[in-house]
Write a protein that holds these residues in place. Structure first.
Motif, PDB file in Angstrom:
ATOM      1  N   UNK A 138     -14.801 -14.779  86.218  1.00  0.00           N
ATOM      2  CA  UNK A 138     -16.047 -14.306  85.606  1.00  0.00           C
ATOM      3  C   UNK A 138     -16.869 -13.542  86.648  1.00  0.00           C
ATOM      4  N   UNK A 139     -16.511 -12.297  86.934  1.00  0.00           N
ATOM      5  CA  UNK A 139     -17.273 -11.564  87.952  1.00  0.00           C
ATOM      6  C   UNK A 139     -17.014 -10.073  87.851  1.00  0.00           C
ATOM      7  N   UNK A 140     -17.960  -9.288  88.384  1.00  0.00           N
ATOM      8  CA  UNK A 140     -17.721  -7.847  88.512  1.00  0.00           C
ATOM      9  C   UNK A 140     -17.960  -7.380  89.950  1.00  0.00           C
ATOM     10  N   UNK A 141     -18.433  -8.286  90.814  1.00  0.00           N
ATOM     11  CA  UNK A 141     -18.550  -8.004  92.235  1.00  0.00           C
ATOM     12  C   UNK A 141     -17.519  -8.841  92.982  1.00  0.00           C
ATOM     13  N   UNK A 142     -17.226  -8.441  94.229  1.00  0.00           N
ATOM     14  CA  UNK A 142     -16.222  -9.154  95.022  1.00  0.00           C
ATOM     15  C   UNK A 142     -16.350  -8.736  96.475  1.00  0.00           C
ATOM     16  N   UNK A 143     -15.641  -9.432  97.343  1.00  0.00           N
ATOM     17  CA  UNK A 143     -15.630  -9.101  98.769  1.00  0.00           C
ATOM     18  C   UNK A 143     -14.940  -7.761  98.992  1.00  0.00           C
ATOM     19  N   UNK A 144     -15.561  -6.908  99.787  1.00  0.00           N
ATOM     20  CA  UNK A 144     -14.946  -5.642 100.197  1.00  0.00           C
ATOM     21  C   UNK A 144     -14.377  -5.788 101.609  1.00  0.00           C
ATOM     22  N   UNK A 145     -15.265  -6.027 102.588  1.00  0.00           N
ATOM     23  CA  UNK A 145     -14.847  -6.259 103.966  1.00  0.00           C
ATOM     24  C   UNK A 145     -15.189  -7.700 104.347  1.00  0.00           C
ATOM     25  N   UNK A 146     -14.199  -8.527 104.664  1.00  0.00           N
ATOM     26  CA  UNK A 146     -14.502  -9.912 105.043  1.00  0.00           C
ATOM     27  C   UNK A 146     -15.324  -9.985 106.321  1.00  0.00           C
ATOM     28  N   UNK A 147     -16.247 -10.919 106.363  1.00  0.00           N
ATOM     29  CA  UNK A 147     -17.050 -11.134 107.559  1.00  0.00           C
ATOM     30  C   UNK A 147     -16.174 -11.622 108.706  1.00  0.00           C
ATOM     31  N   UNK A 148     -16.563 -11.333 109.958  1.00  0.00           N
ATOM     32  CA  UNK A 148     -15.806 -11.837 111.100  1.00  0.00           C
ATOM     33  C   UNK A 148     -15.624 -13.345 111.037  1.00  0.00           C
ATOM     34  N   UNK A 149     -14.398 -13.805 111.249  1.00  0.00           N
ATOM     35  CA  UNK A 149     -14.100 -15.226 111.244  1.00  0.00           C
ATOM     36  C   UNK A 149     -13.662 -15.773 109.913  1.00  0.00           C
ATOM     37  N   UNK A 150     -13.883 -15.022 108.833  1.00  0.00           N
ATOM     38  CA  UNK A 150     -13.431 -15.458 107.511  1.00  0.00           C
ATOM     39  C   UNK A 150     -12.067 -14.845 107.227  1.00  0.00           C
ATOM     40  N   UNK A 151     -11.116 -15.682 106.853  1.00  0.00           N
ATOM     41  CA  UNK A 151      -9.747 -15.245 106.568  1.00  0.00           C
ATOM     42  C   UNK A 151      -9.504 -15.267 105.067  1.00  0.00           C
ATOM     43  N   UNK A 152      -8.998 -14.157 104.533  1.00  0.00           N
ATOM     44  CA  UNK A 152      -8.650 -14.110 103.118  1.00  0.00           C
ATOM     45  C   UNK A 152      -7.433 -14.995 102.889  1.00  0.00           C
ATOM     46  N   UNK A 153      -7.548 -15.956 101.973  1.00  0.00           N
ATOM     47  CA  UNK A 153      -6.447 -16.897 101.731  1.00  0.00           C
ATOM     48  C   UNK A 153      -5.923 -16.858 100.306  1.00  0.00           C
ATOM     49  N   UNK A 154      -6.528 -16.020  99.454  1.00  0.00           N
ATOM     50  CA  UNK A 154      -5.991 -15.821  98.106  1.00  0.00           C
ATOM     51  C   UNK A 154      -6.503 -14.491  97.568  1.00  0.00           C
ATOM     52  N   UNK A 155      -5.634 -13.798  96.850  1.00  0.00           N
ATOM     53  CA  UNK A 155      -6.015 -12.549  96.192  1.00  0.00           C
ATOM     54  C   UNK A 155      -5.474 -12.535  94.770  1.00  0.00           C
ATOM     55  N   UNK A 156      -6.100 -11.709  93.927  1.00  0.00           N
ATOM     56  CA  UNK A 156      -5.531 -11.406  92.618  1.00  0.00           C
ATOM     57  C   UNK A 156      -4.428 -10.376  92.812  1.00  0.00           C
ATOM     58  N   UNK A 157      -3.676 -10.090  91.763  1.00  0.00           N
ATOM     59  CA  UNK A 157      -2.545  -9.178  91.891  1.00  0.00           C
ATOM     60  C   UNK A 157      -2.971  -7.744  92.183  1.00  0.00           C
ATOM     61  N   UNK A 158      -4.252  -7.424  91.972  1.00  0.00           N
ATOM     62  CA  UNK A 158      -4.758  -6.099  92.322  1.00  0.00           C
ATOM     63  C   UNK A 158      -5.339  -6.046  93.723  1.00  0.00           C
ATOM     64  N   UNK A 159      -5.230  -7.153  94.455  1.00  0.00           N
ATOM     65  CA  UNK A 159      -5.728  -7.197  95.828  1.00  0.00           C
ATOM     66  C   UNK A 159      -7.151  -7.690  95.972  1.00  0.00           C
ATOM     67  N   UNK A 160      -7.850  -7.915  94.880  1.00  0.00           N
ATOM     68  CA  UNK A 160      -9.223  -8.416  94.956  1.00  0.00           C
ATOM     69  C   UNK A 160      -9.233  -9.815  95.572  1.00  0.00           C
ATOM     70  N   UNK A 161     -10.151 -10.046  96.496  1.00  0.00           N
ATOM     71  CA  UNK A 161     -10.236 -11.321  97.212  1.00  0.00           C
ATOM     72  C   UNK A 161     -10.643 -12.435  96.261  1.00  0.00           C
ATOM     73  N   UNK A 162      -9.848 -13.500  96.239  1.00  0.00           N
ATOM     74  CA  UNK A 162     -10.124 -14.666  95.401  1.00  0.00           C
ATOM     75  C   UNK A 162     -10.495 -15.905  96.204  1.00  0.00           C
ATOM     76  N   UNK A 163     -10.251 -15.883  97.514  1.00  0.00           N
ATOM     77  CA  UNK A 163     -10.648 -17.024  98.350  1.00  0.00           C
ATOM     78  C   UNK A 163     -10.661 -16.606  99.819  1.00  0.00           C
ATOM     79  N   UNK A 164     -11.558 -17.235 100.576  1.00  0.00           N
ATOM     80  CA  UNK A 164     -11.605 -17.070 102.030  1.00  0.00           C
ATOM     81  C   UNK A 164     -11.879 -18.434 102.651  1.00  0.00           C
ATOM     82  N   UNK A 165     -11.392 -18.595 103.880  1.00  0.00           N
ATOM     83  CA  UNK A 165     -11.576 -19.853 104.575  1.00  0.00           C
ATOM     84  C   UNK A 165     -11.883 -19.616 106.050  1.00  0.00           C
ATOM     85  N   UNK A 166     -12.530 -20.574 106.655  1.00  0.00           N
ATOM     86  CA  UNK A 166     -12.768 -20.589 108.101  1.00  0.00           C
ATOM     87  C   UNK A 166     -12.763 -22.050 108.518  1.00  0.00           C
ATOM     88  N   UNK A 167     -11.648 -22.512 109.056  1.00  0.00           N
ATOM     89  CA  UNK A 167     -11.526 -23.928 109.399  1.00  0.00           C
ATOM     90  C   UNK A 167     -12.472 -24.317 110.529  1.00  0.00           C
TER      91      UNK A 167
END
Length: 237
Positions: free
Chosen positions: A176-205
């Motif tokens: 449910x969204x029309x906005x999304x991450x474009x450039x991840x912030x330093x230290x945040x790692x993309x850990x899931x994407x949709x099939x079009x490449x849109x970021x679905x999750x990020x993590x920083x342990x």
């Protein structure tokens, strides 16, 4: 003792049919229910002066940031596109202060939908203001009117991530969204994407940050994977 989870709230900023101009702070019940079911005590944090954020963080064990309005592009130095929706600068400033306070106090953060976007913008990333015009994606990222808790969209996860541990290499979530991450912030790692490449999750342990674009709180009652995400978040306390 039960861990205490501070849940960032939303608030009315324009008159409504039900409340007129009697403005209220609120959050959807699903966030409270998911935190409670995971064994923690939810406490709602009303939107206020950003200087109060550190005090709020001092009284909770972890921070949950919820969905809502579009994140203002002011946070990452852009002018609004015509497709940019309702912004709430007071909420943006307050939640940014909560994020900085939680990071400084080494307390876990879970961001959901807007929560992911405000974390990213606060920590130095940029967001797409409108996927349809900026990404031209062929995938529908808003499943309404399909039921909120129904998984509809496929995600791909990265190895050695929490999302991979819970959902496996691929899985399905709601959207449910029309906005999304474009450039991840330093230290945040993309850990899931949709099939079009849109970021679905990020993590920083290191900073104990988990952030997802989908809505696990809407699925948690019937979806064990969504419920496990809340348990994993609380386990980081």
């Amino acid at each position: 003792m039960q861990p205490i989870i501070g849940i960032g709230t939303n608030h009315l900023i324009r008159p409504s049919d039900h409340f007129d101009d009697n403005y209220v702070d609120y959050t959807q019940k699903n966030y409270v229910a998911a935190v409670t079911a995971a064994g923690a005590l939810p406490v709602l944090l009303p939107i206020g002066d950003p200087t109060l954020a550190d005090t709020y963080i001092g009284h909770v064990d972890a921070l949950l940031l919820t969905g809502g309005q579009d994140v203002s592009p002011r946070l990452y130095g852009e002018d609004p596109l015509p497709q940019n929706g309702l912004n709430d600068w007071q909420r943006d400033q307050f939640e940014s202060a909560l994020i900085k306070g939680a990071v400084a106090a080494h307390k876990p953060i879970l961001g959901i939908c807007r929560g992911l976007q405000i974390i990213n913008a606060t920590l130095g990333g940029t967001n797409f203001q409108d996927l349809a015009t900026q990404v031209n994606t062929p995938i529908g990222h808003n499943q309404y009117p399909t039921a909120w808790g129904t998984p509809t969209q496929k995600i791909m996860t990265t190895p050695d991530s929490l999302l991979n541990e819970i959902w496996g290499d691929t899985g399905f979530v709601n959207t449910f969204h029309h906005q999304a991450v474009a450039t991840p912030a330093p230290g945040l790692t993309v850990t899931a994407t949709a099939s079009d490449g849109v970021v679905e999750a990020m993590e920083d342990s290191r900073r104990k940050i988990i952030a997802v674009q989908f809505h696990p709180e809407m699925m948690a009652e019937t979806n064990p994977k969504a419920a496990k995400l809340f348990a994993a978040f609380i386990a980081r306390i």
